[in-house]
Structures are given as structure tokens and as C-alpha cells.
Design a protein around this motif. Sequence first.
Motif, PDB file in Angstrom:
ATOM      1  N   GLY A   1     -78.629 -27.957 -30.737  1.00  0.00           N
ATOM      2  CA  GLY A   1     -80.045 -27.675 -30.956  1.00  0.00           C
ATOM      3  C   GLY A   1     -80.305 -26.495 -31.873  1.00  0.00           C
ATOM      4  N   ASN A   2     -79.547 -25.419 -31.703  1.00  0.00           N
ATOM      5  CA  ASN A   2     -79.804 -24.241 -32.537  1.00  0.00           C
ATOM      6  C   ASN A   2     -79.514 -24.536 -34.005  1.00  0.00           C
ATOM      7  N   ALA A   3     -78.419 -25.245 -34.243  1.00  0.00           N
ATOM      8  CA  ALA A   3     -78.077 -25.603 -35.626  1.00  0.00           C
ATOM      9  C   ALA A   3     -79.137 -26.545 -36.203  1.00  0.00           C
ATOM     10  N   MET A   4     -79.600 -27.485 -35.392  1.00  0.00           N
ATOM     11  CA  MET A   4     -80.632 -28.419 -35.872  1.00  0.00           C
ATOM     12  C   MET A   4     -81.918 -27.670 -36.224  1.00  0.00           C
ATOM     13  N   ASN A   5     -82.282 -26.725 -35.365  1.00  0.00           N
ATOM     14  CA  ASN A   5     -83.511 -25.973 -35.635  1.00  0.00           C
ATOM     15  C   ASN A   5     -83.390 -25.138 -36.903  1.00  0.00           C
ATOM     16  N   ARG A   6     -82.221 -24.569 -37.103  1.00  0.00           N
ATOM     17  CA  ARG A   6     -82.018 -23.794 -38.334  1.00  0.00           C
ATOM     18  C   ARG A   6     -82.081 -24.714 -39.553  1.00  0.00           C
ATOM     19  N   ARG A   7     -81.504 -25.888 -39.423  1.00  0.00           N
ATOM     20  CA  ARG A   7     -81.489 -26.834 -40.531  1.00  0.00           C
ATOM     21  C   ARG A   7     -82.882 -27.367 -40.840  1.00  0.00           C
ATOM     22  N   LEU A   8     -83.770 -27.320 -39.843  1.00  0.00           N
ATOM     23  CA  LEU A   8     -85.163 -27.710 -40.108  1.00  0.00           C
ATOM     24  C   LEU A   8     -85.819 -26.782 -41.124  1.00  0.00           C
ATOM     25  N   TYR A   9     -85.326 -25.543 -41.197  1.00  0.00           N
ATOM     26  CA  TYR A   9     -85.845 -24.633 -42.217  1.00  0.00           C
ATOM     27  C   TYR A   9     -85.648 -25.235 -43.606  1.00  0.00           C
TER      28      TYR A   9
ATOM     29  N   ARG B   1     -81.563 -32.666 -40.726  1.00  0.00           N
ATOM     30  CA  ARG B   1     -81.463 -31.608 -39.713  1.00  0.00           C
ATOM     31  C   ARG B   1     -80.199 -31.784 -38.882  1.00  0.00           C
ATOM     32  N   GLY B   2     -79.605 -32.971 -38.969  1.00  0.00           N
ATOM     33  CA  GLY B   2     -78.380 -33.232 -38.223  1.00  0.00           C
ATOM     34  C   GLY B   2     -78.658 -34.076 -36.998  1.00  0.00           C
TER      35      GLY B   2
END
Length: 714
Positions: free
Chosen positions: A251-259, A351-352
Motif C-alpha cells: 500500500g505505501n509503495a502504491m500510494n507513493r506511485r500515485l504521485y 501505481r502497481g
Amino acid sequence: MNETQTATANNQPTMTTRRQFLQTIPATAAAFTIAGQVLLDESPAMAAQVAPLKGHFHPKGKPPSKHTLEVLRKARKKLPFGDKKDFEEQQKGFIAPMEDLKIMADAGHAAWDLERYQFLLEADDFDSIHPSLTRQSKLNMNYGLYEVIPGIYQVRGFDLSDISFVRGKTGWIVFDPLVSAEVARAALKLFQRHVGKGEPITTVIYSHSHVDHWGGVRGIVDEADVRSGKIEIIAPRDFMEHTISENVYAGNAMNRRLYYQYAILLPASPYGHAGQGLGQNVSNGNTGLIAPTRIIEDDIEYLTVDGVPMVFQNTPNTEAPSEMNTYFPEMKALWMAENVTSNLHNIYTLRGAPVRDALRWSKYINEALYLFGLEAEVMFAAHHWPRWGNERIKEILRAQRDLYAHMNNQSLHLANQGVTVNEIHNEYELPKSLQQQWHTRGYHGSAEHNSRGVVNRFLGFWDCNPATLVPLSPSDSAPLYVEMMGGAKKIMAKGRNLYDRGEYLLAQEILNKLVQAEPNNQKAKDLLADVFEQIGYQQENPGLRNSYLAGAYELRSGIPAGEPLKSASPDVIRAMSTELFLNFLGIRMDSRKAEGMQFTINLITPDNGEKFTIELSNATLTNIEGFLADDPDLTITINRSELEQTMMGAKTMEAQIADGTAKIEGDASFVKKLASTMVDFDPQFEIMPGTKERKADVEKADPYEAVPGETIAE
Ligand SMILES: [Zn+2]
């Protein structure tokens, strides 16, 4: 040209939140629309600009180069702009406009702001946005209340997704209540004022597990009415499991990738965010979840809902792991959820997420065509606008079926001839006939990243060249490249030369090496940002455009500090299984801190009858449900309803023990030991080298806090 000229615009924005940042951009975007006339770029691009570009939100921003303008000009010639059918369909059935383009969140900020996108209507075209994306984003300015057919209505443009209302015998049946409560409430208000006659909602149907299809439910129904049986909530098979699980572990990586994919930091502007393809953006209010009261279990299930006969078609592992279409035989109306919208959707999402099954997706569309599409007279979906007339519906369903099948088949056809995951996007092409249909163009997926996704799904990341099997990390290999290329000066000169010639993909190859080797070389980062920016302007796909422009932004300014962490919705935590939470603790544990630790904890949650054995051994945290160890170091007994406070980060496990909420037997120090191994994931980790410019540290959370990140719209 010389370097001092390019480095003059060095006043980096010092913002702390996205909101503050947005306030710094001009209130009206009108100035942008003439950019093409004033910024035709005849001189070498890097030398041309000393002062900040008027209308660009970033002081280092550049206009589109003559090469970019040429790419966009060619696209304008090649694409079927004479086909205006979408505009007719998008306007059909209009009842009433959205009154306030800004919808405030209960917390006081804007949950939704369409004013930001008005610039899209202020010019026919923009020289820094691909004309096909401009067209799609203009189509997505269809905000308001629409009649699909008498008895079916949609409110569009209040969020990334649409909310739909179907006339039932005793009230209204709602399909897909948007992302957040505030916008769903506003949509319902508009609907009730013009059509709904104040009659109650009797049923809510979630078409699938992504948050833009259920997150606003609390804005339109009261949970007590669901509990009492007054309102039914219907969802596809395995809905709850996938709603929560898709975004937890990574989740954290996905949220960062949303940037990157959603350009979270970029203002809406011809030089920034220009729409998200599925809709303009994602609303930012309160997200909640009320669990369904009825699950559609069968592949095809017939059910009369508030007097309306419906046929549900489960379509697992298509656009979402849990999804379903619905047919209304009496109205000859077909709801295609998010399986058929007006674009090529994501097989791989930037986003992954696990790569989706394009062949299965195609087969479910085909099934819908043969079961319902041969007689349907209207087709509508959770994004975009409806299609009317059986011929049009069949044409769309066939083309969408072929789109996903072709992507699967032809990508694998090429892979079977040795084309690798690193080449497929340059080889794969959609058939000409699909390229010429607007609804099969890539406004969420793209032929490029989807074809890579298909190869990755079947063959994985490796291209089978041993040189790429266990390669050096980019930062470790880059210094040798830089040395062999003759150093930074030479690379910069060549990079500028390539930039001036419009050879942006070549320029990014060498400049990326330099930035990897010299993360503090701001001139190199600025030049790479200029390259990314031009590539971004040339993209039709918003996810690709956003990713390049977000990369450019972070290279120029660094990652802004301190957007406060939005904690996970209590509804989402409640819906998370204890096992999922414990699995995630294993991910949050830094195993290097757990070297040499060994203990066994029994966890009992009496109110839901669950028990777990949790073991830490070999610096690895595991759990097994339904078993208790005979000789544990510690036994914790706590009601699941109380444990949720800890899962949410509202109360530490130590505090739960201290006040007696959790009962323990054994050595309590193991709680402390386990807590000492937990890490708070940084929601703004560095992606591009040398971009970490923190103004403040990320707030510390309870080490047991689940922080599964926000649910993600799609
Ligand atoms: Zn959606």
C-alpha cells in the motif's frame, strides 16, 4: 547556450501542502490558452528561456518545443476528429447542471473542485496537451444530472466515477456511490431536486472492489437502515476480501506511485494535470464502507431488486479482482460496470498491482455481448457516458472485446518470437481499425504499458539476457557510465544537443545515468526534467503524461515535505481481517532489527472467536489462524473490536495492556520487543535521485498501526 542562463530560475517553491501549493498558481488559467502563439520555439530550447514561462506553474517550466508541437500536429491529422458521436452521446439526456463546481469536505477543504479544470473549456486545443487527451478531458467536463432512459439516471462529473440511479418499485436503486461521502451527498441532492421526488434509496449495488465505486456510501445511506434491513447492499463475489486486500501489503509503495500516475502534486493546468481519462480527478472527502448484505455468488444470477428484474454476471479478475455487470431485461439496459468504458483500460496499472488477465476480460465482454448485448438498447457504465441503440452497443462491445484479446494475443505472439518485456512496447501495435475508434484509445491503459504488462504477467520481469538477470543497482552502475562517457560536462553537452534535436528518449538515457551517478547535480536534474517534460506533453495517456511531469517536478523542486498522513478509514480497518493485519505486521517488521529474537505469542480475540499463534523466528514474523501454541512466551486476550484501535493506530498495544483492555499471561516485554522491530513506512520515499528535500520529518505513528494506506481508485 550556457549553463548560467538555464540555472537562473532557481527559486524553488517552498510549499508544505498540496493545498498551499495550489493557492500559489494563478486563479484563472486563461493565460495558458495563448501559449501556442507566444511560445513557438525556434531557438535552441535550453537557451531560449531566462525568465519563468508565463502561465507555467513551475518557475523552471518550459514550453513545448517545436519537436513536441510537431508530434501533436501529426496526431491531430491522424486521428478521427470528424467523428463527433461521443459528444452527442455525452450530452444526451441532460437534465440539470452541477451548481457548485466546488464541493466542500466536512473537514473544511475542497473535496471536489471542477473549477480547476475550467481551463479545458477555454480553448479548442492546447499545445502542451496531446489533442486526443484534450478531447477526452473535454468530454469528461459533462458534469450534472442526465437521463439514461426513463427510469435510469446518472450524475456525472462529481468524482472520478459516475453515480447511477435506477427506479425501483418503492424507491431508488443506486449503483456505485463515488469515492467520498460529501460528493455522493451532493450528487444525491441534485438528483432528488430534479428527479428523485424525495423517495428513499432502497438498495445500493457496488459493481466492484475499487474505492471509487463504494467509498461515498455513507453520504447517501444511514448504516442503521442497512442493519435494520430497510436498505440492502449488493456486491459481487469476494467483494470484501478484495476491497481491503488489494491495497494493503504494498500500500505505501502504491500510494507513493500515485504521485506519478495521478500527478498528486501537479496543479491542473495545460502544463500539469489535464484530466485523468476516466474522469478529471479523484474526490478527497470522507471515505467509508458499509459491508454488503447480499453477495452475488453465482456466475450468472437472476434477482429481482425492489421490483426490478436483474441479471448479474460475475466477472472476476477483469478490471478488478471482484466485479460484476448487470442486465435489466425489462428495460433492455446493460450496465457494464467498469469492464467497458470509453477507453482502453489498464492491464497493468502504473501505481502497481498484479497484472490483469486481458484474455479473461475479453471473454467476459464476449459473454455479455452474447447474453445481453444482442438485444440491449442502452448500455451505461461507472465512468463516462452511455451508448444508445443496439447496433452501437454491439459495435462497442465487439471492439472492446477485440481490444483486450488483441492485447493479450499479439503481445504473446511477439513474445513467442523472442520480443522481450524491454522491447514489446516498441513492437506492439493495435490494429489500425482499433486505433481509429475513440473508445479504444488509451486514456487509462496504454498500448505501451499494457503490452509490457501482458509479457510480465506470463514471463515476469526478466528478458532472459544474463546481463540483466542480477544487474547492478542503477546508482552503482551509473558512475562507470559517466566515467566512460567522459564525465558530466560531456554528458550535459550531448544531452542538450539531443534535447535541441528533439531526441528525448536518447537524452533521457544518458541524463538518467548522470543523475543516478550525481544525485546532487542540479543542472543535470534540471535538464533531465526538461526532457521528461517534453516527453510528458507528447503523451496521449494521462498516466504516462502525469508520470513524466511528476518526475520533472520532483527533479526540479524535490519532494515537498509534510502532507499530513491521512489515516486509514475506520471502516476499512474494521473490514480488514485479523490475519491480514498480522501478515502486514510481518511486512512492517524490519527483519534486520529482529536478528536473534525468538518468541511465540498466542493471540485470542474472544468476541469473534478467533485465535492465532504468532511466531518470531529467523528474523521472520509468521502467524497461523486457528491454532494456539502449547507453551507460548505470552498470551494476549483482547476483543477484536478493541484490537481495531491498535490496528488504526489510535491506541498502542502497550496501552491496551496497561489499562486492562488486553489481558496477558506471560512476559509482557515481548510486546515491547516486537514493537521495536516495526517501521513506519515513509509515504514520500525518494523515486528520482537527489529529490529528498524534507522540511519536516514524517510524524511518528504507533508501531502497531496498520497504516494500510488509502484505498485506491481505478
Ligand atoms: Zn472506477
